[in-house]
Structures are given as structure tokens and as C-alpha cells.
Design an enzyme around this catalytic site. Structure first.
Site, short mmCIF file in Angstrom:
data_model
loop_
_atom_site.label_atom_id
_atom_site.label_comp_id
_atom_site.label_asym_id
_atom_site.label_seq_id
_atom_site.Cartn_x
_atom_site.Cartn_y
_atom_site.Cartn_z
N CYS A 120 0.69 -1.45 0.04
CA CYS A 120 -0.03 -0.30 0.09
C CYS A 120 0.78 1.19 0.10
O CYS A 120 0.18 2.44 -0.46
CB CYS A 120 -1.05 -0.02 1.16
SG CYS A 120 -0.38 -0.35 2.80
N CYS A 128 -3.57 -2.43 -0.43
CA CYS A 128 -2.47 -3.14 -0.29
C CYS A 128 -2.19 -4.30 -1.14
O CYS A 128 -1.35 -4.99 -1.06
CB CYS A 128 -3.06 -3.79 0.98
SG CYS A 128 -3.11 -2.77 2.18
N LYS A 195 -5.63 -7.19 13.00
CA LYS A 195 -5.60 -5.71 12.75
C LYS A 195 -7.04 -5.23 12.48
O LYS A 195 -7.63 -6.00 11.78
CB LYS A 195 -4.73 -5.68 11.29
CG LYS A 195 -4.61 -4.30 10.81
CD LYS A 195 -3.78 -4.43 9.33
CE LYS A 195 -3.59 -3.13 8.88
NZ LYS A 195 -2.70 -3.21 7.67
N ARG A 217 -9.91 0.01 3.40
CA ARG A 217 -9.52 -1.06 3.46
C ARG A 217 -10.41 -2.12 4.48
O ARG A 217 -9.87 -3.00 4.92
CB ARG A 217 -8.02 -0.85 4.15
CG ARG A 217 -7.17 -0.41 3.24
CD ARG A 217 -5.65 -0.04 3.77
NE ARG A 217 -4.84 0.64 2.91
CZ ARG A 217 -4.15 1.91 3.34
NH1 ARG A 217 -4.00 1.89 4.60
NH2 ARG A 217 -3.35 2.44 2.64
N LYS A 248 -3.17 -4.83 16.76
CA LYS A 248 -3.26 -3.58 16.29
C LYS A 248 -4.69 -2.94 15.96
O LYS A 248 -5.36 -3.56 15.22
CB LYS A 248 -2.45 -3.33 14.85
CG LYS A 248 -2.38 -2.11 14.07
CD LYS A 248 -1.62 -2.11 12.93
CE LYS A 248 -1.35 -0.85 12.43
NZ LYS A 248 -0.88 -1.11 10.98
N SER A 274 -0.52 5.30 15.35
CA SER A 274 -0.51 6.75 15.15
C SER A 274 -1.69 7.42 15.75
O SER A 274 -1.30 8.77 16.50
CB SER A 274 -0.53 7.22 13.80
OG SER A 274 -1.64 6.76 13.07
ZN LIG Z 1 -1.19 -2.40 3.34
#
Ligand SMILES: [Zn+2]
Length: 326
Positions: A120, A128, A195, A217, A248, A274
Site C-alpha cells: 500500500c 494493499c 488488525k 481497506r 493493532k 499513530s
Molecule cells: Zn497495506
């Protein structure tokens, strides 16, 4: 009686240290670095104060600081000069993270290098994998061989750990096979298999310049409302041969970290993403919260069961540890 025991255990600082269940050390931290292929860039990410995009030609200086502070592991994210529909920069032998890894190994061989394996950051559409022109969705089967190529090129560049952040079906087993076939049986896979589809990733897309140009995504990330689904992801990644498991984001998902800890025997990595960084950073910088909350957050992740933490706060935490903060 119980009350007395409680008091006895807390009598001195020494005793407190001795009975403390959770500690955060420099060896727990993995510091993410955004590496720019273009020359002479050292640019603060607007949505992540204190986090910089750094050029390859300035990376040595950045690594010197990382090394001096005592950070033992880094993960590189690449910002290539050019992006294309196939994300060729991801698997180019001299791609930006491959070069960052070589440079790091040359100057600081003792720093452990983890490379993020996905397309990505290198595709012009920001997805991705390869896009099926009819459905406008990522084509799983066409993408897998490119991920394998990416992982192998990263291992060739000297990466210590391959961290596939792509969530294609079968990605761990394909990458494992690709690494094994190319003489990299000894390179572990740290999977981003758990994720969640999260709004906490917003600032990262700013930093890695990888916001999807259409769609999102969500089709290949998990619903934040689901806990058992994480268990299924964990089981399938373990069966495919992953060696370490990333969860995550981290702070809103401490229950998931604990589940992974309780239901597997592989190292668990919390990705303090982040948005979590920016939220805390802003509150601390504005004086709304004491800086000590950073450490408290790290402790919470370790207490939940994380063995390591990927965090943009790594430098701050090393300074705090040096100043004696716990
Ligand atoms: Zn990715």
C-alpha cells in the site's frame, strides 16, 4: 490482616520494585521510522508532532540518535519517489526500505531491523494489493506472489524479521514458503494478522502518504466489535507458521492482547498506533495530561500481555527511563 500485608509490601521503594509485576524496558520497544527515498528531507508529520519523515541520506544521523538512546529495534516504512498500480517499489531490490535496512546494518549492525511487508505504500491507488479492474477490489491471488517477492527482497537486504501487514488470505504460509525456498528459513515472521479496521490509523496515512484514493481497506480488516474473530485469525496465522503476533491498535484493544497472550505461546506485539500517539502527544503538549501517562499506557499494554510494543513514543520513553521514571 490483608490490609497489613498490603502495607508491608509497599513499605520501601526497593520492596515496591521487587513486587512490581510489570516493567517497561528499552528492550521492549520497537521504533517506527518513515524513510523517504528522495534526498534531504527531514519533515515533521503534521498530524504526529515529534515524528519525522527522514531521507535515506539522513537516516544514519537518525539511527545514531536511536542507538544513543538505547532503542534496540526499528521498523521501517517506505515513502518511494514513484508509485504505480503494481507497487513495484515494494519488491525492488533497491527499494527504499531495502536500502534503509542495508544502511542500518552497515552502521548499526546490532540494531534489529523489522520490515513491513505490504504494497500500500507503493501503489498509486493506496490499496494493499493489485486491483481487479472489474470489481475494484484487491485481487488476493494476484497479490500473494508480489508479497512473497517483497519479503524475499527484504530478507536479502538483511532484515531480521519480516512483518507482513497485508491481510490477504494465506499470506503467512505463502511468505513462509517463499522465504524458506530462498534460503531464509531462519527469518521469523511477525504477523499483523490481528488488525482492526480503525480510525486510529488516520495520522499514519499522513506519515506514510498511503491514503487509499478510492474505497477503503475495511474489507480486509476486522470489525472492532468482534473479539472471537481475533481468535480465529490467531489460529489461522499460527497454523500458517507465524512466529510472533501483532495486535493493532493497542489501547482500545487490550482485551484482545490478553486473549492472544492466553491462547498462544508466541511473542505478542502491541502496535501503539499513530492515532493513539497523536491523541496522547497533543494532550501532554497542551498541558492537559502529565507526561507520565505515556508510561502508564505502556505499562497497560505490557500488563495486558504484550511482550513488545511498537510505539512512536520510543524515544520519549528511553529519555524517561534514563531520568528514572517508571
Ligand atoms: Zn497495506
Amino acid at each position: 490482616m490483608n490490609f497489613d500485608r498490603h502495607r508491608r509490601m509497599r513499605r520501601t521503594a526497593y520492596m515496591r520494585d521487587m513486587v512490581r509485576e510489570t516493567k517497561v524496558g528499552k528492550e521492549d520497544l520497537i521504533y517506527p521510522i518513515f524513510v523517504v527515498e528522495a534526498d534531504d528531507v527531514r519533515k515533521e508529520v503534521p498530524s504526529m508532532k515529534g515524528v519525522f519523515q527522514v531521507s535515506l541520506n539522513l537516516l544514519e544521523k537518525e539511527l545514531a540518535e536511536v542507538n544513543d538512546l538505547g532503542i534496540k529495534s526499528v521498523i521501517f516504512f517506505g515513502i518511494p519517489n514513484e508509485k504505480d498500480p503494481e507497487g513495484t517499489g515494494a519488491y525492488h531490490d533497491h527499494g527504499v526500505v531495502q536500502e534503509a535496512c542495508r544502511l542500518s546494518k552497515k552502521h548499526y549492525p546490532e540494531i534489529l531491523v523489522i520490515l513491513d511487508t505490504c504494497l500500500c505504500e507503493y501503489t498509486d491507488h493506496g490499496h494493499c494489493g493489485l486491483i481487479d479492474s472489474k470489481t475494484q477490489d484487491v485481487d488476493n491471488d494476484l497479490t500473494l506472489p508480489l508479497l512473497v517477492r517483497t519479503a524475499v527482497s527484504q530478507a536479502k537486504a538483511g532484515a531480521d524479521i519480516i512483518a507482513p501487514s497485508n491481510m490477504m488470505d494465506g499470506f503467512v504460509s505463502e511468505i513462509r514458503k517463499g522465504l524458506d525456498d530462498n534460503g531464509f528459513r531462519h527469518i521469523p515472521i511477525m504477523s499483523y494478522g490481528i488488525k482492526y479496521s480503525s480510525k486510529f490509523y488516520g495520522p499514519f496515512r499522513d506519515a506514510a502518504e498511503s491514503t487509499p484514493s478510492f474505497g477503503d481497506r475495511r474489507t480486509y480488516q476486522m470489525d472492532p466489535a468482534n473479539r472471537l474473530e481475533a481468535q480465529r485469525e490467531l489460529e489461522s496465522d499460527l497454523a500458517e507458521g507465524c512466529d510472533m503476533m501483532i495486535v493493532k491498535p493497542a489501547l482500545s484493544y487490550l482485551d484482545i492482547i490478553r486473549d492472544v497472550r492466553n491462547n498462544s505461546n508466541v511473542p505478542v506485539i502491541a502496535y501503539n498506533v499513530s492515532g493513539e500517539y497523536s491523541m496522547t502527544r497533543t494532550a501532554v503538549d497542551m498541558g492537559l495530561l502529565d507526561e507520565a501517562v505515556i508510561m502508564e499506557q505502556m505499562v497497560s499494554m505490557k500488563r495486558a500481555g504484550a511482550d513488545m510494543i511498537i510505539t512512536y513514543f520510543a524515544k520519549d520513553i528511553c529519555r524517561m527511563i534514563d531520568e528514572g521514571m517508571e
